[in-house]
Structure formats: C-alpha cells, structure tokens
Design a protein around this motif. Structure first.
Motif, mmCIF file in Angstrom:
data_model
loop_
_atom_site.group_PDB
_atom_site.id
_atom_site.type_symbol
_atom_site.label_atom_id
_atom_site.label_comp_id
_atom_site.label_asym_id
_atom_site.label_seq_id
_atom_site.Cartn_x
_atom_site.Cartn_y
_atom_site.Cartn_z
ATOM 1 N N GLU A 175 0.833 -1.207 0.000
ATOM 2 C CA GLU A 175 0.000 0.000 0.000
ATOM 3 C C GLU A 175 0.865 1.253 0.000
ATOM 4 O O GLU A 175 0.592 2.214 -0.719
ATOM 5 C CB GLU A 175 -0.927 -0.007 1.209
ATOM 6 N N ARG A 176 1.928 1.242 0.809
ATOM 7 C CA ARG A 176 2.798 2.414 0.904
ATOM 8 C C ARG A 176 3.501 2.720 -0.410
ATOM 9 O O ARG A 176 3.720 3.890 -0.749
ATOM 10 C CB ARG A 176 3.846 2.209 2.006
ATOM 11 N N VAL A 177 3.891 1.681 -1.156
ATOM 12 C CA VAL A 177 4.643 1.924 -2.389
ATOM 13 C C VAL A 177 3.733 1.988 -3.612
ATOM 14 O O VAL A 177 4.207 2.201 -4.740
ATOM 15 C CB VAL A 177 5.764 0.877 -2.598
ATOM 16 N N GLY A 178 2.426 1.786 -3.416
ATOM 17 C CA GLY A 178 1.475 1.974 -4.497
ATOM 18 C C GLY A 178 1.344 0.814 -5.461
ATOM 19 O O GLY A 178 1.098 1.017 -6.653
ATOM 20 N N ILE A 179 1.493 -0.412 -4.952
ATOM 21 C CA ILE A 179 1.299 -1.596 -5.791
ATOM 22 C C ILE A 179 0.258 -2.490 -5.136
ATOM 23 O O ILE A 179 0.091 -2.458 -3.911
ATOM 24 C CB ILE A 179 2.612 -2.389 -6.005
ATOM 25 N N PRO A 180 -0.458 -3.305 -5.903
ATOM 26 C CA PRO A 180 -1.428 -4.219 -5.295
ATOM 27 C C PRO A 180 -0.723 -5.327 -4.533
ATOM 28 O O PRO A 180 0.330 -5.815 -4.958
ATOM 29 C CB PRO A 180 -2.203 -4.765 -6.496
ATOM 30 N N PHE A 181 -1.298 -5.709 -3.415
ATOM 31 C CA PHE A 181 -0.784 -6.874 -2.696
ATOM 32 C C PHE A 181 -1.111 -8.133 -3.490
ATOM 33 O O PHE A 181 -2.159 -8.228 -4.125
ATOM 34 C CB PHE A 181 -1.417 -6.964 -1.309
ATOM 35 N N SER A 182 -0.204 -9.102 -3.460
ATOM 36 C CA SER A 182 -0.439 -10.394 -4.104
ATOM 37 C C SER A 182 -0.231 -11.494 -3.074
ATOM 38 O O SER A 182 0.811 -11.544 -2.407
ATOM 39 C CB SER A 182 0.521 -10.603 -5.278
ATOM 40 N N ALA A 183 -1.210 -12.395 -2.955
ATOM 41 C CA ALA A 183 -1.073 -13.514 -2.022
ATOM 42 C C ALA A 183 0.081 -14.427 -2.403
ATOM 43 O O ALA A 183 0.573 -15.197 -1.569
ATOM 44 C CB ALA A 183 -2.384 -14.307 -1.982
ATOM 45 N N ALA A 184 0.551 -14.328 -3.655
ATOM 46 C CA ALA A 184 1.695 -15.130 -4.084
ATOM 47 C C ALA A 184 2.963 -14.788 -3.301
ATOM 48 O O ALA A 184 3.917 -15.576 -3.274
ATOM 49 C CB ALA A 184 1.936 -14.924 -5.578
ATOM 50 N N MET A 185 2.990 -13.638 -2.650
ATOM 51 C CA MET A 185 4.163 -13.231 -1.887
ATOM 52 C C MET A 185 4.326 -14.034 -0.599
ATOM 53 O O MET A 185 5.394 -14.001 0.020
ATOM 54 C CB MET A 185 4.074 -11.739 -1.542
ATOM 55 N N LEU A 186 3.297 -14.742 -0.181
ATOM 56 C CA LEU A 186 3.318 -15.412 1.119
ATOM 57 C C LEU A 186 3.917 -16.806 1.066
ATOM 58 O O LEU A 186 4.222 -17.397 2.103
ATOM 59 C CB LEU A 186 1.899 -15.480 1.685
ATOM 60 N N SER A 187 4.087 -17.375 -0.122
ATOM 61 C CA SER A 187 4.702 -18.705 -0.238
ATOM 62 C C SER A 187 5.353 -18.825 -1.600
ATOM 63 O O SER A 187 4.986 -18.111 -2.539
ATOM 64 C CB SER A 187 3.661 -19.810 -0.040
ATOM 65 N N TRP A 188 6.309 -19.730 -1.691
ATOM 66 C CA TRP A 188 7.046 -19.906 -2.949
ATOM 67 C C TRP A 188 7.585 -21.336 -3.006
ATOM 68 O O TRP A 188 7.721 -22.005 -1.971
ATOM 69 C CB TRP A 188 8.189 -18.895 -3.032
ATOM 70 N N PRO A 189 7.924 -21.825 -4.196
ATOM 71 C CA PRO A 189 8.484 -23.171 -4.308
ATOM 72 C C PRO A 189 9.887 -23.217 -3.709
ATOM 73 O O PRO A 189 10.651 -22.249 -3.800
ATOM 74 C CB PRO A 189 8.529 -23.420 -5.820
ATOM 75 N N ALA A 190 10.226 -24.333 -3.093
ATOM 76 C CA ALA A 190 11.588 -24.514 -2.587
ATOM 77 C C ALA A 190 12.564 -24.583 -3.758
ATOM 78 O O ALA A 190 12.181 -24.840 -4.898
ATOM 79 C CB ALA A 190 11.659 -25.791 -1.756
ATOM 80 N N GLY A 191 13.828 -24.346 -3.460
ATOM 81 C CA GLY A 191 14.857 -24.483 -4.484
ATOM 82 C C GLY A 191 15.556 -23.187 -4.813
ATOM 83 O O GLY A 191 15.251 -22.129 -4.261
ATOM 84 N N SER A 192 16.505 -23.276 -5.725
ATOM 85 C CA SER A 192 17.280 -22.118 -6.148
ATOM 86 C C SER A 192 16.556 -21.383 -7.262
ATOM 87 O O SER A 192 15.540 -21.852 -7.784
ATOM 88 C CB SER A 192 18.669 -22.558 -6.616
ATOM 89 N N ARG A 193 17.081 -20.213 -7.637
ATOM 90 C CA ARG A 193 16.519 -19.404 -8.713
ATOM 91 C C ARG A 193 17.646 -18.966 -9.648
ATOM 92 O O ARG A 193 18.781 -18.765 -9.206
ATOM 93 C CB ARG A 193 15.836 -18.146 -8.164
ATOM 94 N N ASP A 194 17.319 -18.775 -10.911
ATOM 95 C CA ASP A 194 18.311 -18.258 -11.850
ATOM 96 C C ASP A 194 18.780 -16.867 -11.453
ATOM 97 O O ASP A 194 19.887 -16.457 -11.795
ATOM 98 C CB ASP A 194 17.727 -18.206 -13.260
ATOM 99 N N SER A 195 17.942 -16.136 -10.726
ATOM 100 C CA SER A 195 18.273 -14.779 -10.308
ATOM 101 C C SER A 195 19.189 -14.733 -9.085
ATOM 102 O O SER A 195 19.713 -13.668 -8.741
ATOM 103 C CB SER A 195 16.990 -14.008 -10.000
ATOM 104 N N ASP A 196 19.392 -15.855 -8.405
ATOM 105 C CA ASP A 196 20.259 -15.877 -7.229
ATOM 106 C C ASP A 196 21.698 -15.554 -7.625
ATOM 107 O O ASP A 196 22.186 -15.975 -8.684
ATOM 108 C CB ASP A 196 20.246 -17.255 -6.559
ATOM 109 N N GLY A 197 22.398 -14.838 -6.741
ATOM 110 C CA GLY A 197 23.805 -14.578 -6.982
ATOM 111 C C GLY A 197 24.620 -15.863 -6.969
ATOM 112 O O GLY A 197 24.199 -16.885 -6.407
ATOM 113 N N VAL A 198 25.809 -15.805 -7.578
ATOM 114 C CA VAL A 198 26.652 -17.008 -7.657
ATOM 115 C C VAL A 198 27.130 -17.458 -6.279
ATOM 116 O O VAL A 198 27.639 -18.568 -6.129
ATOM 117 C CB VAL A 198 27.865 -16.778 -8.585
ATOM 118 N N TRP A 199 26.945 -16.606 -5.267
ATOM 119 C CA TRP A 199 27.321 -16.952 -3.903
ATOM 120 C C TRP A 199 26.255 -17.791 -3.196
ATOM 121 O O TRP A 199 26.462 -18.258 -2.079
ATOM 122 C CB TRP A 199 27.551 -15.670 -3.091
ATOM 123 N N ALA A 200 25.123 -18.004 -3.838
ATOM 124 C CA ALA A 200 24.000 -18.702 -3.208
ATOM 125 C C ALA A 200 24.379 -20.060 -2.611
ATOM 126 O O ALA A 200 23.936 -20.383 -1.499
ATOM 127 C CB ALA A 200 22.849 -18.863 -4.207
#
Length: 255
Positions: A175-200
């Motif tokens: 709300e403060r930053v002016g974007i809609p809340f998404s329930a998808a933010m509350l959970s995610w699949p386990a595992g790594s991501r392509d966006s993770d730094g190489v230090w992951a």
C-alpha cells in the motif's frame, strides 16, 4: 510499459533473501540479488566465499551498476509482464566513494532487525569487524537522505514483525509503495533461482529449503550475549535501530 523500481536496503543476518523470494513469486516482478557485491569486494579487497566468481559475474563499476538499476531490467525479467523491479541491496556495500544521487530514481525501502541479534550472529562467524561492515551507519544515512528528499519517512519494515505477520506487513508495504498486494508473496516453491547470486551455494541453504516466511522462537533478547568488545558497537547500532523502528510498518511486537 512503466516499471516501478523498488530498492530494499538491508544489513546482513536478516530475512532479505526470503523477502526477495516473496517479491519474485509475483507474476509482475523481476528481481536482482545484491548488485553491488562485486564492487564491494573489488574495492575493499575482502576475502569472501566465491569472491572471484562474484566479481566475474557482474560489473564492479558502481556507476555502471547504478545506471543498470535505473535504466535496465535483469535478464530474467519477463518484459511482457514486468511492472515491478525489486532490488535486494546490502547497506554494507555502500562505500564512501559511491555517490547516491542515483537512488533518487527508485522507491527506497528499508528492512531492519534488532542489532543485538545481528551482531551476535555475525560475531560467531567473524570475531573482528567494524560497525560499518554491518551497514547500520550506511542504512541510517541513506534513510535520512531519502526522507529529506521526500519530506517524509520512507517505508521501513522490521524482520520480527514480518515473520510474525507476513501478510499484514506485506500488505502495508504494498500500500505504501502503491502496488497491489499479491497472495503469491506469502509462499514460494523450494529451491534455487536463476536470479540468485553465484554466492548462493555458500549462503542460501536455508532459504532454498523454505516455502514461505517461517516464524521462529528466538532466544529472549535479554539473554543474547555479545563478546565484551561488541557492546559499545551494539549501543551505537541500537540508537540507529530505535530511530528507524519508529517508522516500521505493522503492529506485531518487535524484538
């Protein structure tokens, strides 16, 4: 398509990677993981796990990194859907030689955690360190810069409140930053991501096993012991934390 560029500024030993997961799980969001890490290692000469790989994986020129953050999207972005670019920043990566005017083009937010817990955790790994290596001073200076420019305090979230009430805090932040809340933010699949730094592989085992924000029963703050040489540092950090936490979103108890 206009993209909101949200920079989340945190120190170490926080929930910064889990928060990045939460935003990346939104269909409209791309993320970048600690884009100034290479610059920080190159400039300081510090020896970190996978340090050479980190420097090779990104630009070590802070000016070029800042330009990318303000003008480009990461390679992992879905350009047909990306209206939000979430930037996970570590405040300890802000060095005196960096200019910060580029941050004026971002929506700057701040993630904080009780300093005694951070310092106790960090001291178990590196017994000798300076307050600046934890980013408290840099976080406060950037917060003041942003607040002065806006004429009001920018968004602040506390890790303890976020873990206690993820939906409440994230709704308030959206709300403060002016974007809609998404329930998808509350959970995610386990595992790594392509966006993770190489230090992951060296740091992200816990978050890779996670599927959401996990509240923990932490040791009471009064029982968190520090090495004697860290007490003065903690006192300085707690003064900064008190100023920032006065602006934190969410009503859950902190500590």
């Amino acid at each position: 398509m206009q993209t909101l560029r949200l920079a989340m500024w945190s120190g170490p030993r926080n929930i910064s990677t889990a928060l990045m997961r939460a935003f990346e799980n939104r269909a409209d969001c791309a993320v970048v993981d600690e884009p100034f890490y290479g610059y920080y290692l190159q400039a300081t000469g510090l020896d970190h796990p996978a340090g050479e790989a980190v420097k090779a994986s990104m630009s070590c020129d802070w000016r070029e990194v800042a330009r990318q953050l303000c003008e480009e999207l990461p390679a992992t972005a879905d350009r047909d859907r990306c209206t939000l670019f979430y930037q996970k920043h570590m405040t300890q990566h802000i060095l005196p030689a960096m200019g910060m005017a580029w941050t004026d083009g971002l929506v700057n937010c701040f993630l904080i955690r009780q300093p005694r817990r951070i310092i106790a955790s960090y001291a178990r790994v590196r017994p000798e360190f300076a307050l600046e290596e934890l980013g408290f001073v840099q976080q406060w200076e950037l917060f003041q810069r942003v607040a002065d420019r806006l004429g009001a305090a920018p968004p602040v979230i506390d890790s303890a409140a976020t873990l206690a009430d993820p939906e409440g805090v994230l709704r308030a932040l959206c709300e403060r930053v002016g974007i809609p809340f998404s329930a998808a933010m509350l959970s995610w699949p386990a595992g790594s991501r392509d966006s993770d730094g190489v230090w992951a592989p060296h740091w992200y085992a816990a978050v890779e096993a996670s599927t959401g924000f996990q509240a923990v029963n932490e040791q009471p703050l009064a029982e968190v012991a520090l090495p004697p040489q860290c007490e003065a540092m903690c006192e300085q950090a707690e003064a900064i934390y008190a100023r920032l936490s006065a602006h934190a979103l969410g009503s859950a108890a902190r500590g």
